[in-house]
Design a protein around this motif. Structure first.
Motif, short mmCIF file in Angstrom:
data_model
loop_
_atom_site.label_atom_id
_atom_site.label_comp_id
_atom_site.label_asym_id
_atom_site.label_seq_id
_atom_site.Cartn_x
_atom_site.Cartn_y
_atom_site.Cartn_z
N GLY A 1 -48.79 11.15 -43.38
CA GLY A 1 -48.94 9.81 -42.20
C GLY A 1 -49.93 8.88 -43.75
O GLY A 1 -50.17 8.04 -43.80
N ALA A 2 -49.69 9.37 -45.13
CA ALA A 2 -50.67 8.78 -46.69
C ALA A 2 -49.56 7.39 -46.12
O ALA A 2 -48.61 7.25 -45.63
CB ALA A 2 -50.18 9.51 -47.67
N THR A 3 -49.95 6.58 -46.65
CA THR A 3 -49.30 5.02 -46.54
C THR A 3 -49.72 4.63 -48.24
O THR A 3 -49.91 5.00 -48.69
CB THR A 3 -51.05 4.11 -45.24
N VAL A 4 -48.15 3.92 -48.06
CA VAL A 4 -48.02 3.48 -49.50
C VAL A 4 -47.36 1.60 -49.11
O VAL A 4 -46.76 1.35 -48.10
CB VAL A 4 -46.23 4.05 -49.86
N VAL A 5 -48.35 0.88 -49.93
CA VAL A 5 -48.37 -0.48 -49.57
C VAL A 5 -47.33 -1.00 -51.56
O VAL A 5 -48.19 -0.22 -52.11
CB VAL A 5 -49.21 -0.46 -48.84
N LEU B 1 -48.22 -0.30 -56.34
CA LEU B 1 -47.90 1.19 -55.43
C LEU B 1 -49.62 1.06 -54.87
O LEU B 1 -50.34 1.85 -56.12
CB LEU B 1 -47.08 2.14 -55.35
N GLN B 2 -50.13 1.34 -53.72
CA GLN B 2 -51.66 1.39 -53.23
C GLN B 2 -51.14 2.59 -52.34
O GLN B 2 -50.19 2.46 -50.92
CB GLN B 2 -52.08 0.87 -52.38
N ILE B 3 -51.42 3.71 -52.86
CA ILE B 3 -51.61 5.49 -52.03
C ILE B 3 -52.56 5.28 -50.89
O ILE B 3 -54.19 5.53 -52.16
CB ILE B 3 -50.64 5.64 -52.72
N GLU C 1 -53.82 3.83 -57.11
CA GLU C 1 -52.95 2.98 -57.53
C GLU C 1 -51.86 3.22 -58.67
O GLU C 1 -51.79 3.58 -59.40
CB GLU C 1 -53.44 1.76 -57.58
N ILE C 2 -50.48 2.75 -58.61
CA ILE C 2 -49.38 3.23 -58.61
C ILE C 2 -49.12 2.14 -59.89
O ILE C 2 -48.01 1.34 -58.81
CB ILE C 2 -48.41 4.07 -58.96
N GLN C 3 -48.60 1.87 -61.21
CA GLN C 3 -48.09 0.40 -61.85
C GLN C 3 -46.70 0.72 -61.79
O GLN C 3 -46.85 1.94 -63.06
CB GLN C 3 -48.99 -0.03 -63.14
N ILE C 4 -45.49 -0.06 -61.75
CA ILE C 4 -44.02 0.87 -61.32
C ILE C 4 -43.72 -0.21 -62.55
O ILE C 4 -43.62 -2.12 -62.16
CB ILE C 4 -43.41 0.16 -60.65
N TYR C 5 -43.62 0.17 -63.91
CA TYR C 5 -43.21 -0.82 -64.75
C TYR C 5 -41.30 -0.51 -65.02
O TYR C 5 -40.43 -1.51 -65.75
CB TYR C 5 -43.47 -0.18 -66.18
N GLU C 6 -40.88 0.16 -63.97
CA GLU C 6 -39.20 0.26 -63.84
C GLU C 6 -39.35 1.45 -63.09
O GLU C 6 -40.27 2.13 -62.34
CB GLU C 6 -38.76 0.89 -65.36
N LEU C 7 -37.77 1.39 -62.48
CA LEU C 7 -37.45 1.97 -60.79
C LEU C 7 -37.18 3.75 -61.39
O LEU C 7 -36.40 3.48 -62.64
CB LEU C 7 -37.03 1.63 -60.54
N ASN D 1 -55.46 4.73 -63.50
CA ASN D 1 -54.24 4.59 -62.95
C ASN D 1 -53.42 4.83 -63.84
O ASN D 1 -52.45 4.83 -64.83
CB ASN D 1 -54.73 2.42 -62.93
N ALA D 2 -52.45 5.15 -62.44
CA ALA D 2 -50.92 5.47 -63.00
C ALA D 2 -49.80 4.59 -62.96
O ALA D 2 -50.23 3.55 -62.45
CB ALA D 2 -50.66 6.86 -62.59
N ILE D 3 -48.55 5.17 -64.09
CA ILE D 3 -47.62 4.11 -64.11
C ILE D 3 -46.74 4.92 -64.36
O ILE D 3 -46.48 6.07 -64.66
CB ILE D 3 -47.71 2.79 -65.35
N ALA D 4 -45.30 4.40 -63.54
CA ALA D 4 -44.54 4.69 -63.37
C ALA D 4 -43.31 3.93 -64.41
O ALA D 4 -43.57 2.90 -63.96
CB ALA D 4 -43.03 4.52 -61.76
N GLY D 5 -42.79 4.59 -65.45
CA GLY D 5 -42.36 4.03 -66.57
C GLY D 5 -42.38 4.71 -67.21
O GLY D 5 -42.84 6.37 -67.75
N SER D 6 -42.15 4.40 -69.40
CA SER D 6 -42.92 5.21 -70.11
C SER D 6 -43.80 4.89 -71.22
O SER D 6 -44.72 4.30 -70.49
CB SER D 6 -41.08 4.35 -70.88
N ASP D 7 -44.05 5.71 -72.39
CA ASP D 7 -45.45 5.05 -73.21
C ASP D 7 -45.08 3.77 -73.04
O ASP D 7 -45.83 3.43 -73.46
CB ASP D 7 -45.06 6.23 -73.72
#
Lengths: 850, 315
Positions: free
Chosen positions: A39-43, A71-73, A82-88, B176-182
């Motif tokens: 039930g956790a939400t990911v936005v 992503l906000q979880i 919060e997770i910042q996605i720099y590459e998939l 804050n966590a990031i998905a990626g590399s260093d």
């Protein structure tokens, strides 16, 4: 067929395009124990794209084309991430959310800077806004049930006593001419009139209750402690809360709060609170319920943030109470030492009257004078906070008003004894505080400030006490037939015009010297200047117009003309020294010695007489001096628990107290000094969050207060008419102090659920409050003692993280019959009345949070 | 009708083929050695590959982003943290060079300005970078300036080394966590005016100027471990200065600077070409270390003999 083929062809091509464009992020969300957070939400931040974690803890969410994104979880009971996605990511994300079962660190501003409550060497209790909202603790009287060291007695807003550890203000009825010993601060602004403590809270963030003298930290002197109330501030992030509650006795309460930006540098918050409830007493005389609630209040805030280091906040608030309220029920009749014909039972028998009930818990009254408590408070404040060097310079400027329009039935019967009792008042105050709080060096921090306050309290336009036709029988002190003279006291009254102007100034400061990492020394000092000017003029009026000296003498036994002026000023040094030692990170010990001071008091409720002469020398009473010791240990035995223990001992010389007198003309009592009182006690409190689903708190206070020396105290109600009007009550108990008081509460909640699209938890919570018996008479009485009682409140329902919450609640679930206070009726005929505890109330609350 | 079905099947086949993994289209003329590992090491590894190919044109060495955690998918792993003993037993390692991890911040922040002057002691580093239930909150409260810490979400060598050095696990790093590399940590800091993080020396410096990347500040730490940040602890003007200081100081005398090895490893069943590449790196790899932000290895960890013995055995 061709068409079908073309369709399939297009479909295949299209699916290729779609598949090529769609990119998904997959992952699993678990707690620190590797349990799936169903039930956790990911936005995807800034979009409406969201996903819900499935039964296996997995999610899949479409990724935006543009990198990076966030992503906000979130999951109820866990810290959002919060997770910042720099590459998939090529592999599923493995995300762990920390549980919030770690006790949230309680940050307080008691020392005028943000600190952990466990780290400061001051006994402090903190009640957060959510707890206040959930527990229905919408005013101080209800909050006291969560903090056993706090006492509040209110027979109406003016006559409200807010005490900590039994000290602070006079017990029972208030006298406008003295300063409260418990500072009541809202957003850093001192509220001078005790009536403010009866208001409904509006959008509270947190209440901090500091126990013991705090004069070196706060602008206005606080000899017994301080309530430091913080409201929710204006925010640049839009948000809103709406809440409505319905209950029995016609209870309706609505609250609303909206905040958001008004530009890049401006933000605002507007908050509202309204409460209504039908009366819980029934007046057979008017055939209407009384003691209803009828409260409205709002607060508006405008925040201007010209830079990262400067906040300028303008706050305006106004509250309006219009209850048919604060009626008291005759709770008993005391045989006094007066002659039989002066006993209450004999008097009412002669007047062919009887009480509507002898059981106060029938909640029936028979009062012929209107009960009214028009109580308006409000004001405007400007705060400027500027970060300078390693601290914050704060300026707080405020103007506040109080308009008080009461009407009371002080004889507590339908007999025309006291036809009018209306002490209408207007009050204005101006305050200015400038202080700097921060670090002066790597090992020296603290707060220094200056504070000024001006007050103007005046009657509006008069205070009126007026007798009716039955007054003669209650005041009759001889068997002379002259008492029965027709119309002698009918419409006879006093009209008081008074004005109290005060000016106070103080320089205060407290340092925190870190001698070593573990040892801190905290010296503090305060210099006070206080000036009070009073013009008091009371004139009798009405009744039988006569020149007969014997009749005039009788009239003078009831009311007298009184006039006096006073112009006093005084200065005082007080201070404190605290040594704090932290042997380990989880233990904080401290020992404090402090002195404090309450300035001279002026009797504004009338003066007693002796042999027909007004005792003018009682117009002014001496300042109060406080000497205080304290030893405390604060501990955090584990990451999810706290246990704190405090021993305290306070001596007060020239204790300012309000004493009751048999004289009708001083029916609210008068101020006097007790030579010395002493209060000592032990306080233990703790809280623990066992896991995500269960937490509890508890606090217990043992308090012993006594008059060390009060050799010239008025006699209690039952000794009225005895050989002396005064007695030595040294060694007896102070009023309003229960030896034992305790609070215990717990909350049980479910795992996170989704109900009608709302993410949240089911919960059940309860709070209990117990206090042992206490004296309700300034001079110890065999009768005016309130029995101990326990109240249980509970609530259960669904609490959404965001969105709609719904819960049912009950207060005083076991319908305990109890008194909050007992007061003798004017004139000491023998009957006394009670401020009744509320009966069982229950209802439902709907809350929407955005 | 049959023709139509065949056309549909054909189209579906083309469609599926187009979506299939690129592995299927991979083809090489020469023997291939696939290298993967810590992303920030790729620049140095690529330099080695280029130089290696000059003398071994028949062996094709390529770097491939790690798409699987299964090491058998790759010929050479370039890692930046010490493996568990169980893994070490199955592979042969070459400890090529070292890198240091330093606290860094966006140079526009007040936080950066303040702690560039004050520096960071062990206690401050723990307070700023780690979730510690028993941290001295009184001291934490004294950190007045706003900052946002960035860290890696997925298991990552540098994050692991940084946390372990200060007695924590990677999950204890706050922020804050990031998905990626260093490299993305670096980007995150530069995008956030109050961003801070920890970075390995090869990422901190501009390869041309040898000075910290524009917009980035290195926060001095208490290198001598005396509880203060002295003038001697400030040696961050440029890459050569840092390398000189750290290489010339006995590692035991260096505090608050995690230093770890970049190592290349191969499976015991590695191809001769992969072994040849590693042998070349052992011989020549150290020449480029300093230019790329790495420290030379300690003599005791070279393990050249052991690897050559392994290589002889394989051959």
């Amino acid at each position: 067929m061709k068409k079908i083929l073309q369709f399939i062809f297009v479909l295949i091509l299209f699916s290729d395009v779609v598949l090529a464009q769609q990119r998904f992020i997959k992952g699993v969300i678990r707690d620190v124990d590797d349990a799936a957070l169903v039930g956790a939400t990911v936005v995807i931040k800034g979009t409406s794209i969201h996903a819900i974690v499935d039964l296996n803890g997995k999610f899949s969410i479409e990724a935006p084309q543009q990198l990076p994104f966030t992503l906000q979880i979130s999951s109820v009971g866990h810290k959002a991430q919060e997770i910042q996605i720099y590459e998939l990511p090529e592999e599923p994300l493995d995300i762990k959310l920390a549980s919030d079962n770690v006790l949230s660190e309680v940050v307080v501003t008691a020392r005028r800077r943000e600190e952990s409550a466990q780290n400061i060497p001051t006994p402090i209790t903190v009640v957060g806004g959510p707890m206040i909202d959930d527990a229905g603790a919408f005013n101080v009287n209800r909050v006291k049930e969560l903090i056993p060291s706090v006492q509040l007695y209110s027979s109406n807003p003016r006559n409200t006593t807010l005490n900590i550890r039994g000290l602070g203000s006079t017990f029972g009825l208030t006298n406008d001419g003295i300063d409260p010993g418990v500072g009541f601060y809202v957003d850093g602004i001192y509220y001078a009139r005790p009536a403010a403590t009866t208001l409904d809270f509006i959008d509270i963030e947190q209440i901090e209750v500091l126990r013991g003298p705090q004069g070196t930290l706060f602008g206005k002197n606080t000899t017994a402690g301080a309530f430091n109330i913080k409201t929710r501030t204006a925010s640049f992030t839009p948000g809103a809360n709406f809440e409505v509650s319905y209950g029995n006795h016609g209870f309706i309460q609505a609250k609303a709060s909206v905040t958001g930006p008004l530009g890049k540098k401006f933000a605002a918050r507007l908050s509202f609170s309204g409460t209504q409830r039908d009366g819980v007493l029934y007046n057979v005389s008017t055939q209407k319920p009384v003691n209803d609630l009828n409260n409205l209040g709002w607060r508006g805030q405008l925040l201007f943030k010209p830079s990262q280091n400067v906040n300028i906040t303008l706050i305006g608030d106004a509250s309006r109470q219009r209850p048919d309220g604060y009626a008291q029920v005759v709770a008993g009749v005391v045989p006094t030492q007066r002659a039989d014909y002066r006993q209450f039972e004999q008097i009412i028998a002669d007047l062919n009257y009887d009480l509507p009930s002898r059981n106060p818990f029938d909640r029936v009254i028979d009062h012929n004078t209107t009960w009214r408590s028009g109580n308006d408070l409000g004001g405007i404040a400007l705060h400027v906070d500027a970060k300078i060097a390693t601290g914050t310079l704060t300026s707080s400027t405020a103007w506040r008003y109080w308009n008080w329009d009461p009407s009371n039935d002080r004889d507590f019967t339908a007999l025309p004894v006291l036809a009018l009792s209306q002490a209408t008042s207007k009050h204005e105050q101006w305050t200015q505080e400038i202080r700097y709080a921060g670090d002066f060096s790597s090992r020296l921090s603290g707060v220094v400030g200056v504070f000024i306050i001006g007050q103007d309290l005046k009657t509006d336009p008069f205070h009126i006490e007026e007798s009716g036709s039955a007054q003669w029988r209650f005041s009759q002190s001889t068997t002379s037939p002259l008492w029965e003279t027709p119309g002698l006291f009918d419409g006879y009254g006093i009209r008081t015009k008074s004005r109290l102007q005060t000016f106070g100034a103080a320089v205060f400061g407290q340092l925190d010297w870190e001698i070593t990492d573990k040892l801190h020394l905290l010296p503090g000092i305060r210099y006070n200047y206080d000036k009070k000017e009073v013009d008091f003029d009371r004139q009798t009026y009405g009744g039988l117009e006569t020149d007969d000296p014997e009749l005039l003498a009788l009239k003078r036994l009831v009311y007298t003309d009184q006039a006096f002026t006073a112009d006093v000023d005084d200065t005082n040094f007080s201070g404190q020294l605290t040594l704090s030692y932290r042997p380990t990170k989880i233990v904080n010990t401290f020992i404090t010695y402090s002195t404090s001071y309450k300035p001279v008091g002026i009797n504004l409720g009338g003066l007693p007489t002796a042999s027909g002469e007004v005792l003018i020398d009682l117009a002014q009473i001496k300042p109060e001096s406080v000497t205080h010791f304290e030893f405390g240990v604060k501990t955090s035995p584990s990451h999810n628990s706290t246990v704190n223990l405090t021993f305290h001992h306070t001596n007060v010389e020239d204790f300012q107290t309000q004493v009751q007198t048999a004289e009708v003309g001083v029916n609210r009592g008068y101020l006097a000094n007790a030579e010395e009182v002493r209060v000592l006690g032990v306080e233990l409190d703790g809280s623990m969050r066992i896991n995500d689903f269960f937490s509890f708190y508890g606090a217990v206070a043992y308090t012993d207060g006594e008059y060390v020396s009060f050799t010239n105290a008025p006699v209690p109600l039952e000794e009225t008419g005895g050989p002396s009007a005064f007695k030595d009550i040294s060694g007896s108990d102070l009023p309003g102090i229960s030896e034992w008081a305790a609070s215990l509460g717990a909350e049980l909640s479910s795992v996170s659920k989704k109900v009608i699209g709302q993410e949240g938890k089911y919960f059940f919570a309860f709070d209990t409050y117990y206090r042992s018996s206490f004296s309700s008479s300034p001079s110890p009485s065999n009768y005016l003692n309130v029995d101990g009682y326990a109240v249980v409140n509970a609530r259960a329902g669904f609490r959404a993280t965001e969105g709609l919450s719904l819960f049912v609640w009950g207060r005083n679930l076991f319908d305990e019959d109890y008194f909050e206070q007992l007061l003798p009726a004017a004139g000491n005929a023998g009957h006394y009345a009670a401020v009744m505890g509320d009966p069982r109330t229950y209802g439902v609350t709907l809350r929407y949070t955005y | 009708m049959k023709l139509q079905l065949l056309i549909i099947l054909f189209l579906i086949s083309i469609s599926l083929y187009a979506q299939s993994d690129v592995d299927a289209s991979r083809s090489y003329k020469n023997p291939v050695v696939i290298v993967t590992g810590a992303r920030f090491s790729y620049k140095l590894v690529q330099k080695w590959i280029d130089d290696f190919n000059k003398v071994n044109p028949n062996i094709q060495v390529i770097i491939e982003s790690r798409g699987s955690s299964d090491p058998s998918q790759y010929d050479v792993l370039a890692e930046v943290y010490e493996h568990d003993p169980s893994i070490k037993e199955t592979r042969e390692f070459v400890y090529v060079g070292r890198y240091a991890i330093l606290p860094v911040a966006n140079d526009r922040s007040e936080f950066s300005r303040t702690y560039k002057k004050k520096g960071l002691t062990t206690e401050l580093i723990k307070l700023i970078y780690f979730n510690d239930v028993f941290a001295d909150q009184e001291k934490a409260a004294k950190i007045k300036h706003a900052y946002t810490c960035y860290t890696r979400l997925q298991k990552a060598g540098v994050a692991r080394v940084f946390a372990k050095y200060f007695g924590f696990d990677q999950k204890d790093i706050k922020g804050n966590a990031i998905a990626g590399s260093d490299e993305h940590l670096l980007k995150a800091i530069l995008r956030d005016s109050v961003g801070i993080s920890y970075l390995p020396t090869p990422l901190i410096f501009d390869p041309l100027t040898k000075r910290p990347v524009r917009g980035l500040s290195i926060l001095p730490v208490d290198v001598d471990g005396n509880g203060k940040v002295n003038d001697e602890d400030r040696f961050y003007s440029d890459l050569p200065a840092i390398i000189q200081k750290l290489e010339s100081t006995n590692p035991k005398d260096i505090a608050n600077v995690p230093i770890e090895y970049l190592h290349l490893s191969v499976d015991r069943e590695a191809s001769p070409e992969a072994i040849a590449f590693l042998k070349w790196v052992i011989e020549h790899g150290h020449e480029d270390l300093n230019d790329f932000g790495y420290l030379k290895p300690e003599t005791s960890r070279l393990q050249r003999d052991r690897f050559e013995e392994f290589a002889r055995g394989v051959n």
